[in-house]
Design a protein around this motif. Sequence first.
Motif, PDB file in Angstrom:
ATOM      1  N   SER A 114      23.923  48.377  49.024  1.00 22.02           N
ATOM      2  CA  SER A 114      22.698  47.648  49.377  1.00 22.02           C
ATOM      3  C   SER A 114      21.492  48.571  49.448  1.00 22.02           C
ATOM      4  O   SER A 114      20.389  48.206  49.035  1.00 22.02           O
ATOM      5  N   ILE A 115      21.688  49.776  49.977  1.00 19.70           N
ATOM      6  CA  ILE A 115      20.581  50.710  50.102  1.00 19.70           C
ATOM      7  C   ILE A 115      20.189  51.294  48.751  1.00 19.70           C
ATOM      8  O   ILE A 115      19.023  51.585  48.492  1.00 19.70           O
ATOM      9  N   GLY A 116      21.162  51.462  47.879  1.00 15.55           N
ATOM     10  CA  GLY A 116      20.908  52.080  46.579  1.00 15.55           C
ATOM     11  C   GLY A 116      21.596  53.410  46.410  1.00 15.55           C
ATOM     12  O   GLY A 116      21.239  54.188  45.527  1.00 15.55           O
ATOM     13  N   LEU A 117      22.594  53.667  47.264  1.00 10.40           N
ATOM     14  CA  LEU A 117      23.341  54.917  47.192  1.00 10.40           C
ATOM     15  C   LEU A 117      24.763  54.695  46.702  1.00 10.40           C
ATOM     16  O   LEU A 117      25.657  55.501  46.977  1.00 10.40           O
ATOM     17  N   GLY A 118      24.974  53.607  45.990  1.00  8.16           N
ATOM     18  CA  GLY A 118      26.315  53.337  45.485  1.00  8.16           C
ATOM     19  C   GLY A 118      26.796  54.365  44.494  1.00  8.16           C
ATOM     20  O   GLY A 118      28.007  54.552  44.316  1.00  8.16           O
ATOM     21  N   PHE A 119      25.872  55.058  43.850  1.00  9.74           N
ATOM     22  CA  PHE A 119      26.246  56.085  42.878  1.00  9.74           C
ATOM     23  C   PHE A 119      26.561  57.423  43.535  1.00  9.74           C
ATOM     24  O   PHE A 119      27.098  58.328  42.884  1.00  9.74           O
ATOM     25  N   ALA A 120      26.192  57.585  44.805  1.00 13.70           N
ATOM     26  CA  ALA A 120      26.387  58.865  45.508  1.00 13.70           C
ATOM     27  C   ALA A 120      27.726  58.824  46.235  1.00 13.70           C
ATOM     28  O   ALA A 120      27.850  58.231  47.305  1.00 13.70           O
ATOM     29  N   ASN A 121      28.734  59.440  45.631  1.00 11.53           N
ATOM     30  CA  ASN A 121      30.070  59.495  46.212  1.00 11.53           C
ATOM     31  C   ASN A 121      30.407  60.942  46.576  1.00 11.53           C
ATOM     32  O   ASN A 121      29.861  61.886  46.014  1.00 11.53           O
ATOM     33  N   MET A 122      31.324  61.078  47.513  1.00 10.61           N
ATOM     34  CA  MET A 122      31.792  62.404  47.906  1.00 10.61           C
ATOM     35  C   MET A 122      33.285  62.315  48.216  1.00 10.61           C
ATOM     36  O   MET A 122      33.842  61.217  48.384  1.00 10.61           O
ATOM     37  N   VAL A 123      33.920  63.463  48.305  1.00 13.54           N
ATOM     38  CA  VAL A 123      35.361  63.512  48.537  1.00 13.54           C
ATOM     39  C   VAL A 123      35.653  63.166  49.993  1.00 13.54           C
ATOM     40  O   VAL A 123      35.024  63.692  50.912  1.00 13.54           O
ATOM     41  N   ASP A 124      36.612  62.265  50.176  1.00 16.78           N
ATOM     42  CA  ASP A 124      37.041  61.887  51.508  1.00 16.78           C
ATOM     43  C   ASP A 124      37.981  62.966  52.045  1.00 16.78           C
ATOM     44  O   ASP A 124      39.050  63.201  51.481  1.00 16.78           O
ATOM     45  N   PRO A 125      37.621  63.648  53.142  1.00 13.08           N
ATOM     46  CA  PRO A 125      38.506  64.709  53.654  1.00 13.08           C
ATOM     47  C   PRO A 125      39.814  64.186  54.226  1.00 13.08           C
ATOM     48  O   PRO A 125      40.755  64.948  54.423  1.00 13.08           O
ATOM     49  N   HIS A 126      39.889  62.887  54.508  1.00 11.03           N
ATOM     50  CA  HIS A 126      41.114  62.320  55.078  1.00 11.03           C
ATOM     51  C   HIS A 126      42.141  61.996  54.005  1.00 11.03           C
ATOM     52  O   HIS A 126      43.309  62.340  54.131  1.00 11.03           O
TER      53      HIS A 126
END
Length: 243
Positions: A91-103
Amino acid sequence: MIFAMARIGATLVSAPIFSALGVPLQVRVILAGAVGVLVLGLYPLEVPADPLSLQGFATIAQEALIGLSVGFILQVAFAAPLLAGEYLSNSIGLGFANMVDPHSGGHSAVVGQFLMILMTLLFLAVNGHLVLVELIVKSYETMPLGGGWLTRDHMWDIVTFGAYVFAGGLAIALPVGFALFGLNLLVGVLTRAAPQLNIFAVGLPLTLMTGFVVLAIAFPAMSQLMQSAAATGLDQARSFIGG
């Protein structure tokens, strides 16, 4: 000792925080052994005479299934803020910004990662990890070793609790999501009123800025909802083991 560690070890493998990739396997084994010694001192466990027999393997499988079920229930509660973060990121526009889940080692949206970290800190702040250990120890009183397999009602409780992922995620994302929905309506009206405005040049920065501001304002309410999600997961786990 192996029979006392089976349920505890399975819980540590599947429960949040303990199942993170950053927690070494040796630490889980030591914790399972330490809690297993505590269980042996509190409850007399009737173990099969031959651990390598069919009955022994069936008992270990039963204990592992109970522990995995308890950990999975808590994972369902922890999935609610992650789902809310995925929705808010898009919704904000950060759907393309992904990072590695440490869990888990997978990839997820940055807002979802932030909410998951906040959920973990809240869970530790309210001593949720200690409550989890207490629940798994007391489970030997309500569900003794070799007392019987999980019933159909147990499985149905886990299935129905899966709906909490969507209900809890919607509740956490609702404050920010409602504000962004109103902003999208406003941008749509402006676009119709002034077609010469570039919706991408105006709408995306405005949505991003508004999303961060509303997210900062809604942090106290979202924290309360995430704390409630952790408490709900622990209550469901307590109900599952008959506490």
